[in-house]
Design a protein around this motif. Structure first.
Motif, short mmCIF file in Angstrom:
data_model
loop_
_atom_site.label_atom_id
_atom_site.label_comp_id
_atom_site.label_asym_id
_atom_site.label_seq_id
_atom_site.Cartn_x
_atom_site.Cartn_y
_atom_site.Cartn_z
N GLU A 210 0.73 -1.21 0.04
CA GLU A 210 0.16 -0.03 -0.10
C GLU A 210 0.80 1.19 0.02
OE1 GLU A 210 -2.42 -0.24 3.45
OE2 GLU A 210 -0.87 -0.16 4.83
N VAL A 211 0.52 2.25 -0.57
CA VAL A 211 1.16 3.42 -0.60
C VAL A 211 0.28 4.67 -0.05
CG1 VAL A 211 0.40 3.93 -3.14
CG2 VAL A 211 2.37 5.00 -2.43
N ASN A 212 1.15 5.66 0.44
CA ASN A 212 0.62 6.86 1.01
C ASN A 212 0.47 7.99 0.10
OD1 ASN A 212 -0.29 9.14 2.61
ND2 ASN A 212 1.77 9.20 3.63
N MET A 213 -0.70 8.21 -0.77
CA MET A 213 -0.65 8.98 -1.82
C MET A 213 -0.40 10.76 -1.59
SD MET A 213 -0.64 7.33 -4.51
CE MET A 213 -1.43 8.62 -5.57
N LYS A 214 -0.49 10.81 -0.08
CA LYS A 214 -0.82 12.25 0.18
C LYS A 214 0.40 13.11 -0.27
CE LYS A 214 -1.59 15.27 4.31
NZ LYS A 214 -1.08 16.42 3.78
N PRO A 215 1.89 12.72 -0.13
CA PRO A 215 2.74 13.40 -0.80
C PRO A 215 2.66 13.79 -2.45
CG PRO A 215 3.52 11.89 0.78
CD PRO A 215 2.10 11.34 0.38
N LEU A 216 2.19 12.87 -2.93
CA LEU A 216 1.80 12.91 -4.35
C LEU A 216 0.82 13.78 -4.67
CD1 LEU A 216 2.79 12.26 -7.21
CD2 LEU A 216 1.49 10.31 -7.22
N MET A 217 -0.34 13.78 -3.80
CA MET A 217 -1.45 14.81 -4.08
C MET A 217 -1.40 15.97 -3.55
SD MET A 217 -4.38 12.02 -2.55
CE MET A 217 -5.74 12.87 -3.01
N ASP A 218 -0.51 16.10 -2.58
CA ASP A 218 0.16 17.47 -2.18
C ASP A 218 0.95 18.36 -3.34
OD1 ASP A 218 -1.32 17.16 -0.02
OD2 ASP A 218 0.49 16.81 1.37
N MET A 219 1.75 17.49 -3.93
CA MET A 219 2.69 18.02 -5.10
C MET A 219 1.85 18.27 -6.36
SD MET A 219 5.83 16.20 -6.88
CE MET A 219 4.75 15.13 -7.90
N ARG A 220 0.89 17.52 -6.48
CA ARG A 220 -0.02 17.67 -7.63
C ARG A 220 -0.78 18.92 -7.44
NH1 ARG A 220 -5.34 16.50 -9.47
NH2 ARG A 220 -5.51 16.32 -11.61
N GLU A 396 8.20 3.40 -2.24
CA GLU A 396 8.95 4.58 -1.48
C GLU A 396 9.14 5.65 -2.65
OE1 GLU A 396 12.61 2.36 -0.91
OE2 GLU A 396 11.90 1.49 0.92
N LEU A 397 9.26 5.27 -3.94
CA LEU A 397 9.40 6.54 -5.04
C LEU A 397 8.19 7.65 -4.99
CD1 LEU A 397 11.53 4.89 -7.51
CD2 LEU A 397 12.33 6.40 -6.00
N VAL A 398 7.13 6.79 -4.98
CA VAL A 398 5.78 7.35 -5.08
C VAL A 398 5.62 8.15 -3.84
CG1 VAL A 398 3.20 7.15 -5.14
CG2 VAL A 398 4.72 5.81 -6.74
N GLU A 399 5.95 7.68 -2.63
CA GLU A 399 5.60 8.45 -1.31
C GLU A 399 6.59 9.57 -1.12
OE1 GLU A 399 3.59 5.00 1.61
OE2 GLU A 399 5.87 5.27 1.73
N ASP A 400 8.01 9.69 -1.99
CA ASP A 400 8.68 10.66 -1.73
C ASP A 400 9.30 10.91 -3.22
OD1 ASP A 400 10.56 12.57 -1.13
OD2 ASP A 400 11.69 11.42 0.47
N PRO A 401 8.46 11.57 -4.01
CA PRO A 401 8.92 11.93 -5.21
C PRO A 401 10.28 12.56 -5.82
CG PRO A 401 6.66 12.53 -4.88
CD PRO A 401 7.26 12.34 -3.60
N THR A 402 10.74 13.22 -4.39
CA THR A 402 12.00 14.02 -4.77
C THR A 402 13.06 12.65 -4.83
OG1 THR A 402 12.30 13.81 -2.34
CG2 THR A 402 11.59 15.87 -3.07
N LEU A 403 12.96 11.77 -4.45
CA LEU A 403 14.00 10.67 -4.77
C LEU A 403 14.28 10.48 -6.17
CD1 LEU A 403 12.83 7.87 -2.07
CD2 LEU A 403 14.81 9.71 -1.77
N LEU A 404 13.11 10.53 -6.98
CA LEU A 404 13.23 10.33 -8.58
C LEU A 404 14.16 11.81 -9.06
CD1 LEU A 404 9.77 9.34 -9.73
CD2 LEU A 404 11.91 7.97 -10.02
N LEU A 405 13.90 12.90 -8.59
CA LEU A 405 14.67 14.12 -8.84
C LEU A 405 16.12 13.96 -8.64
CD1 LEU A 405 11.99 16.84 -7.83
CD2 LEU A 405 12.31 15.77 -10.27
#
Length: 408
Positions: A210-220, A396-405
């Protein structure tokens, strides 16, 4: 006399079926007018007029099987309808056109549904005659609301219409135990066969997280307006999942590989298929070289694929290949599922609905938007450890998108 042939099919497509002719013998057409539709195992291909002229003879009819580059009709370029032979399928009479004086072909009045709908395709007119359903009362799924053969097989009536027989009398309403029998389309049969083969010929297993979508939703929410203004396309969730999956595939090459007999084929590129629902069934267009695509590129291409799928415009090149697939059942409200592999690929990621749920965070209960992720994989190729680590990487990458950047 020119020949009109079926398109050249790729090696993965053996043959096709004529599903509809949009013209009749002796009909005058303009260059690039739609003549016929050929359904293959993957897509519906359109055959268009090569020039202005007349279709003099139809060689392959509706439901006939055609091979790659096979003759389906004959065509006379530059001819007019007055010079073409009359169609043999129905009696015709010539009448003088009022706008230019040129003679044109017109069907004789025979009464009933067939005579009232000469603008419909032959397949639709035949279905109307057999069923007694008036095409003008049916909701059409074709371009511009055009009624197709499949619409007549299982008609959906317009709100202000009622089914009537060719005698004009309403058909009695179906009872609670009514049933209808509709032949499967070639695409639906192919999907069914491939899904059955995947379940029977692979050691398929599914792992969940399961993934916490809050960080991605906040970024969007923070950047969606700037993103759309800068790139001309909306920012969705799929682009980040595609980029996260691409990074995870780099770290776990076995998930990006395929089986060919007794050989393992490791792909040095990342082509991710995105499952899209269309009126004809599930199709999987492929995003090429996703490691070289920006998030804006991904969003724009997915939107393009969605539009093509609904219009039946996806080409064979759009759906050929693919090393990994992502399916998003969440758009339909699915909470959890076990997606089925798309052979010869060895894994598929399933996304699901985002729901608020109470979660324990640092000893406290918080309400967070959570999504279940599912990874189905071929256990012959991928060990359980690799599958779990691959899915955790995406989480992990979805919950903390900065890891991709930061490429971490």
């Amino acid at each position: 006399m020119a020949e009109i042939k079926a398109p050249v099919f790729p090696e993965s497509v053996a043959d096709g079926t004529i599903v509809e002719w949009h013209v009749t013998e002796g009909q005058q057409v303009n260059r690039d007018d739609l003549l016929a539709e050929i359904e293959t195992d993957k897509v519906v291909l359109e055959v268009v007029a090569p020039d202005n002229g007349v279709v003099t003879r139809i060689v392959k009819h509706v439901d006939d099987i055609v091979l790659s580059d096979e003759l389906i009709a004959e065509f006379e370029a530059g001819a007019s309808a007055s010079a073409a032979p009359a169609a043999e399928s129905a009696p015709v009479q010539e009448k003088q056109a009022t706008d230019g004086g040129a003679p044109v072909q017109a069907a004789a009045s025979t009464g009933g549904v067939e005579a009232d709908h000469k603008d419909q395709s032959p397949a639709v007119r035949k279905a109307a005659k057999e069923s007694g359903v008036d095409p003008k009362d049916v909701e059409g799924s074709g371009r511009g609301g055009r009624v197709t053969k499949s619409d007549m097989s299982s008609p959906t009536l317009k709100a202000d219409s009622s089914i009537k027989t060719d005698s004009g009398q309403p058909v009695a309403e179906a009872g609670p135990r009514s049933e209808s029998r509709v032949p499967m389309t070639r695409l639906r049969k192919t999907v069914a066969n491939r899904l059955l083969a995947a379940s029977q010929e692979t050691a398929m297993l599914t792992t969940f997280n399961e993934v916490n979508m809050k960080p991605l939703m906040d970024m969007r929410a923070k950047y969606k307006d700037q993103f759309e203004k800068r790139h001309g396309t909306r920012l969705g969730f799929m682009s980040l999942f595609v980029k996260a999956a691409t990074e995870a595939l780099k770290r776990f090459p076995a998930v990006n590989a395929s089986l060919d007999g007794n050989d393992i084929v490791y792909h040095g590129y990342y082509d991710i298929g995105v499952a899209v629902s269309s009126n004809r069934g599930l199709v999987v267009p492929v995003l090429r070289d996703t490691d070289q695509m920006s998030m804006a590129d991904v969003e724009a291409k997915i939107r393009e694929f969605g539009g093509k799928a609904q219009e039946g415009k996806l080409g064979l090149d759009d759906m050929t290949g693919g090393t990994f697939t992502i399916s998003n059942g969440g758009v339909f409200g699915s909470l959890m599922s076990t997606p089925i592999l798309n052979p010869p690929q060895t894994a598929i990621l399933g996304m699901h609905a985002i729901n608020d749920r109470p979660m324990a965070v640092n000893g406290e209960v918080k309400i967070l938007p959570m999504m279940y992720l599912a990874l189905s994989y071929d256990h012959r190729m991928i060990d359980g450890k690799e599958a779990v680590q691959f899915l955790v990487t995406i989480k992990e990458l979805v919950e903390d998108p900065t890891l991709l950047l930061l490429d971490l």
